[in-house]
Scaffold this motif. Structure first.
Motif, PDB file in Angstrom:
ATOM      1  N   LYS A 237      33.480  49.511  51.460  1.00  0.00           N
ATOM      2  CA  LYS A 237      33.886  48.318  52.170  1.00  0.00           C
ATOM      3  C   LYS A 237      35.398  48.354  52.388  1.00  0.00           C
ATOM      4  CE  LYS A 237      33.553  43.278  52.133  1.00  0.00           C
ATOM      5  NZ  LYS A 237      33.047  42.089  51.398  1.00  0.00           N
ATOM      6  N   THR A 238      35.807  47.876  53.583  1.00  0.00           N
ATOM      7  CA  THR A 238      37.226  47.854  53.933  1.00  0.00           C
ATOM      8  C   THR A 238      37.830  46.524  53.493  1.00  0.00           C
ATOM      9  OG1 THR A 238      36.856  49.311  55.823  1.00  0.00           O
ATOM     10  CG2 THR A 238      38.913  48.032  55.792  1.00  0.00           C
ATOM     11  N   ILE A 239      38.898  46.586  52.735  1.00  0.00           N
ATOM     12  CA  ILE A 239      39.555  45.404  52.191  1.00  0.00           C
ATOM     13  C   ILE A 239      40.995  45.357  52.717  1.00  0.00           C
ATOM     14  CG2 ILE A 239      40.148  44.121  50.084  1.00  0.00           C
ATOM     15  CD1 ILE A 239      37.168  44.625  50.412  1.00  0.00           C
ATOM     16  N   SER A 240      41.461  44.136  53.062  1.00  0.00           N
ATOM     17  CA  SER A 240      42.825  43.969  53.562  1.00  0.00           C
ATOM     18  C   SER A 240      43.812  44.025  52.399  1.00  0.00           C
ATOM     19  CB  SER A 240      42.958  42.629  54.291  1.00  0.00           C
ATOM     20  OG  SER A 240      44.309  42.412  54.671  1.00  0.00           O
ATOM     21  N   CYS A 241      44.912  44.724  52.634  1.00  0.00           N
ATOM     22  CA  CYS A 241      46.002  44.806  51.623  1.00  0.00           C
ATOM     23  C   CYS A 241      47.341  44.807  52.330  1.00  0.00           C
ATOM     24  CB  CYS A 241      45.824  46.032  50.742  1.00  0.00           C
ATOM     25  SG  CYS A 241      45.818  47.599  51.654  1.00  0.00           S
ATOM     26  N   LYS A 242      47.632  43.740  53.052  1.00  0.00           N
ATOM     27  CA  LYS A 242      48.874  43.633  53.801  1.00  0.00           C
ATOM     28  C   LYS A 242      50.080  43.576  52.851  1.00  0.00           C
ATOM     29  CE  LYS A 242      46.794  41.232  57.740  1.00  0.00           C
ATOM     30  NZ  LYS A 242      46.833  40.031  58.601  1.00  0.00           N
ATOM     31  N   GLY A 243      51.128  44.238  53.290  1.00  0.00           N
ATOM     32  CA  GLY A 243      52.350  44.247  52.470  1.00  0.00           C
ATOM     33  C   GLY A 243      52.186  44.972  51.150  1.00  0.00           C
ATOM     34  N   LYS A 244      51.219  45.899  51.088  1.00  0.00           N
ATOM     35  CA  LYS A 244      50.943  46.684  49.880  1.00  0.00           C
ATOM     36  C   LYS A 244      50.520  45.810  48.697  1.00  0.00           C
ATOM     37  CE  LYS A 244      54.072  50.466  51.064  1.00  0.00           C
ATOM     38  NZ  LYS A 244      55.176  51.324  50.630  1.00  0.00           N
ATOM     39  N   SER A 245      49.952  44.616  48.994  1.00  0.00           N
ATOM     40  CA  SER A 245      49.468  43.742  47.945  1.00  0.00           C
ATOM     41  C   SER A 245      48.110  44.222  47.451  1.00  0.00           C
ATOM     42  CB  SER A 245      49.352  42.307  48.472  1.00  0.00           C
ATOM     43  OG  SER A 245      48.764  41.485  47.515  1.00  0.00           O
ATOM     44  N   THR A 246      47.924  44.289  46.146  1.00  0.00           N
ATOM     45  CA  THR A 246      46.657  44.771  45.564  1.00  0.00           C
ATOM     46  C   THR A 246      45.823  43.633  44.990  1.00  0.00           C
ATOM     47  OG1 THR A 246      47.765  45.145  43.453  1.00  0.00           O
ATOM     48  CG2 THR A 246      47.683  47.005  44.991  1.00  0.00           C
ATOM     49  N   SER A 247      46.211  42.366  45.225  1.00  0.00           N
ATOM     50  CA  SER A 247      45.466  41.239  44.664  1.00  0.00           C
ATOM     51  C   SER A 247      44.028  41.197  45.192  1.00  0.00           C
ATOM     52  CB  SER A 247      46.172  39.920  44.997  1.00  0.00           C
ATOM     53  OG  SER A 247      47.474  39.915  44.456  1.00  0.00           O
ATOM     54  N   GLY A 248      43.836  41.414  46.535  1.00  0.00           N
ATOM     55  CA  GLY A 248      42.489  41.403  47.117  1.00  0.00           C
ATOM     56  C   GLY A 248      41.628  42.533  46.594  1.00  0.00           C
ATOM     57  N   LEU A 249      42.230  43.678  46.356  1.00  0.00           N
ATOM     58  CA  LEU A 249      41.488  44.826  45.823  1.00  0.00           C
ATOM     59  C   LEU A 249      40.993  44.545  44.410  1.00  0.00           C
ATOM     60  CD1 LEU A 249      43.845  47.736  47.030  1.00  0.00           C
ATOM     61  CD2 LEU A 249      42.048  46.558  48.306  1.00  0.00           C
ATOM     62  N   ILE A 250      41.864  43.915  43.595  1.00  0.00           N
ATOM     63  CA  ILE A 250      41.487  43.595  42.215  1.00  0.00           C
ATOM     64  C   ILE A 250      40.348  42.590  42.205  1.00  0.00           C
ATOM     65  CG2 ILE A 250      42.301  42.569  40.065  1.00  0.00           C
ATOM     66  CD1 ILE A 250      45.056  43.758  40.680  1.00  0.00           C
TER      67      ILE A 250
END
Length: 603
Positions: free
Chosen positions: A25-38
């Motif tokens: 699944k493709t997850i957004s990580c704008k600005g190199k933020s990893t909060s959505g990935l976690i």
């Protein structure tokens, strides 16, 4: 390179997206933020990610909080203590403390309300002095109860206001020192008047001159000699002053007849003027070759030539820098201090080549006499060891045993110099020291330290000793005065209380029982002799002899402690601050030494 541990479960898609390795699944990580990935790993795959586990991530910097002065200041100090430190330790005048807006604002920040009048500020200083005096009394009483004894130093001082004061210092072991203050001497300062002031001040602190003072140390004027002769305590005269008298004996001969109106309070060790060109007019003549005086005056003339002219000094310093790679200024001696001749001549001899060149440039070559150099070097060779010995004698931790070693080394050093001046100096030193040296006291201290003292001869000892019998008899009398009559005086107090008070008979019985059970009992002379025999046989010091030895260690070889107090008083009483009351001068001198000793104990 991605540093977060979450990227072990994802791979890069576009610049702002990541693709899950588990479910694609493709997850957004704008600005190199990893909060959505976690959140994706935790919610969908039940995987908990802790970024702190990443060993490759740099450690987080901890913030260093800058320290402030509050860390070093005592917030428990009262207003009296703060004002006392400002006046005594920092040397601020009472007027400065009262009128300084900065001090007032700073005290206000600390929660203090500083009085607005000088009189109230002065009262705060006196109040803190009273508190310090109470603490000193408690410390002294505690030490006396432990069978410790004291020696005292006393001397007179005249302030810039032409008011005379008596200073008394109490000496214990190396780390124990009490300044009992500056006592104003009204009117005549004769032996009887000073003795009354001494007794009164000792009574204020609960000290008995007869039973608790080992020795009285003075610089040796006639008035002090009379006090010592009439005092129950042993009299010790300053050895540093004895050396001073020996030096002045060599360089100057005193008048053969004293003035009939001379005051008994005048010391026999007044300072003599080395530079007084009219000295013959005051009835004093040189006792050594006139050459020394002439050469000293010629040397001073050259030094004054450069010291009084900046232009001429610049010429000299040009050659000094060439020879020594730095500027070195010439020194001139103080006319009333013989020990200032040593640094003057040392600098002159060090710069002799530069001085000679500068005099040639200034067309003053006739002032330079080459033969004077050897004479100046001889003076330095003789006076420098004496100056070093005097400084050693004035150290706070010097007792009579170490003083005896210093004097032996000094006399031997002078005797090795092959010169008539050195021989004359050696004879005068030995004579003056013997005059002021109580051989029974010195022998007793050495005997307590070395029981085999009388079984062998010491070739290094240049001064006379008392016999063994004289030494033991002296020890018996000294011990009886300091320790032997302690309980007897207590018993007298009890009898007096029985006769004058209305206490119950049961209390009298209880006190009698306490007196009977005291472990410290008066010791007889016969038993003290037995303890000396035990000391020689076993080499072990008994409790009584140890108490006697500790008491003797309180004696200092010089009266320099009072001179140090006078130096402090000279700071408080000067041309600008000359209106301080006698009570304030006394309080400031005591507070200064009290704070200094307290600070040394914390170091």
């Amino acid at each position: 390179m991605e540093t977060s541990v979450v990227w072990t479960h994802f791979k890069r898609g576009t610049v702002d997206t990541a693709v899950c390795n588990i479910c694609s699944k493709t997850i957004s990580c704008k600005g190199k933020s990893t909060s959505g990935l976690i959140r994706h790993l935790k919610g969908i795959h039940s995987t908990i990610i802790n970024n702190k586990e990443n060993s490759e991530s740099p450690p987080k910097k901890t913030r260093v909080i800058q320290s402030t002065l509050d860390k070093y200041t005592s917030k428990k100090d009262s207003l009296c203590v703060v004002v006392g430190k400002l006046a005594a330790v920092d040397g601020m005048s009472i007027r400065t403390i009262t009128r300084s807006s900065f001090i007032r604002e700073s005290m206000s920040i600390q929660g203090f309300h500083l009085p607005k009048t000088e009189r109230d500020i002065q009262q705060l200083i006196i109040l803190h002095f009273t508190e310090v005096k109470s603490c000193m009394k408690i410390d002294i009483e505690s030490m006396l109860n432990k069978r410790q004894r004291f020696s005292l130093v006393m001397d007179e001082w005249t302030s810039i206001k032409h008011r005379k004061y008596l200073n008394i210092c109490l000496l214990g072991d190396e780390k124990t020192f009490f300044n009992l203050g500056m006592i104003y001497i009204p009117g005549k300062s004769g032996a009887n008047e000073i003795r009354d002031l001494l007794d009164y001040r000792l009574q204020e602190y609960g000290i008995s001159l007869e039973n608790q003072i080992v020795a009285t140390i003075t610089d040796g004027p006639n008035v002090m000699k009379k006090i010592v002769n009439n005092s129950p305590a042993n009299g010790i005269f300053c050895l540093s002053h004895a050396i001073h008298l020996a030096v002045t004996d060599v360089f100057y001969k005193k008048p053969t007849a004293e003035h009939p109106d001379s005051d008994s309070s005048v010391s026999d060790g007044d300072d003599f003027d080395f530079e007084n060109n009219d000295i013959d007019g005051v009835g004093e003549t040189l006792s050594i070759d006139i050459t020394y005086k002439t050469i000293l005056n010629q040397t001073r003339k050259i030094i004054k030539l450069f010291r009084r002219s900046p232009a001429k000094n610049n010429i000299l310093q040009k050659y000094v820098v060439e020879d020594h790679n730095k500027e070195i200024a010439l020194e001139l001696d103080i006319v009333t201090r013989w020990n200032s001749i040593v640094p003057m001549l040392t600098k002159f001899l060090l710069l002799k080549k530069s001085i000679k060149k500068a005099l040639i440039d200034l067309n003053k070559a006739e002032l330079w006499i080459e033969s004077n150099i050897n004479v100046l070097q001889t003076l330095v060779d003789v006076l420098e060891p004496i100056k070093i010995a005097v400084e050693a004698l004035c150290r706070p931790n010097i007792n009579l045993i170490s003083a005896n070693a210093i004097l032996n080394v000094l006399c031997k050093q002078i005797s090795t110099i092959k010169n008539p001046l050195a021989q004359t100096m050696f004879d005068n030193l030995k004579q003056r020291i013997e005059e002021r040296r109580d051989k029974r006291l010195y022998t007793l201290m050495q005997y307590l330290k070395d029981p085999n003292l009388f079984n062998s001869t010491d070739p290094n000892c240049l001064f006379a000793r008392s016999t063994k019998t004289q030494t033991i008899m002296y020890a018996e009398d000294l011990f009886a005065r300091l320790f032997g009559d302690t309980n007897a005086s207590d018993n007298n107090i009890i009898v007096e209380e029985e006769q004058t008070s209305d206490i119950l008979f049961q209390e009298i019985i209880n006190k009698a029982i306490d007196q009977a059970n005291l472990t410290t009992k008066p010791i007889s002379k016969m038993s003290l002799k037995q303890e000396f025999k035990y000391l020689e046989g076993s080499g072990k010091v008994t409790d009584n002899l140890q108490c006697l030895f500790d008491a003797l260690l309180t004696i200092r070889p010089s009266s320099v402690e009072s001179e140090r107090i006078f130096s402090l008083a000279g700071i408080f009483v000067n041309k600008i601050r000359n209106r301080l009351s006698d009570e304030t001068i006394n309080a400031l001198s005591v507070l200064k030494t009290y704070f200094s000793s307290k600070q040394e104990k914390h170091i």
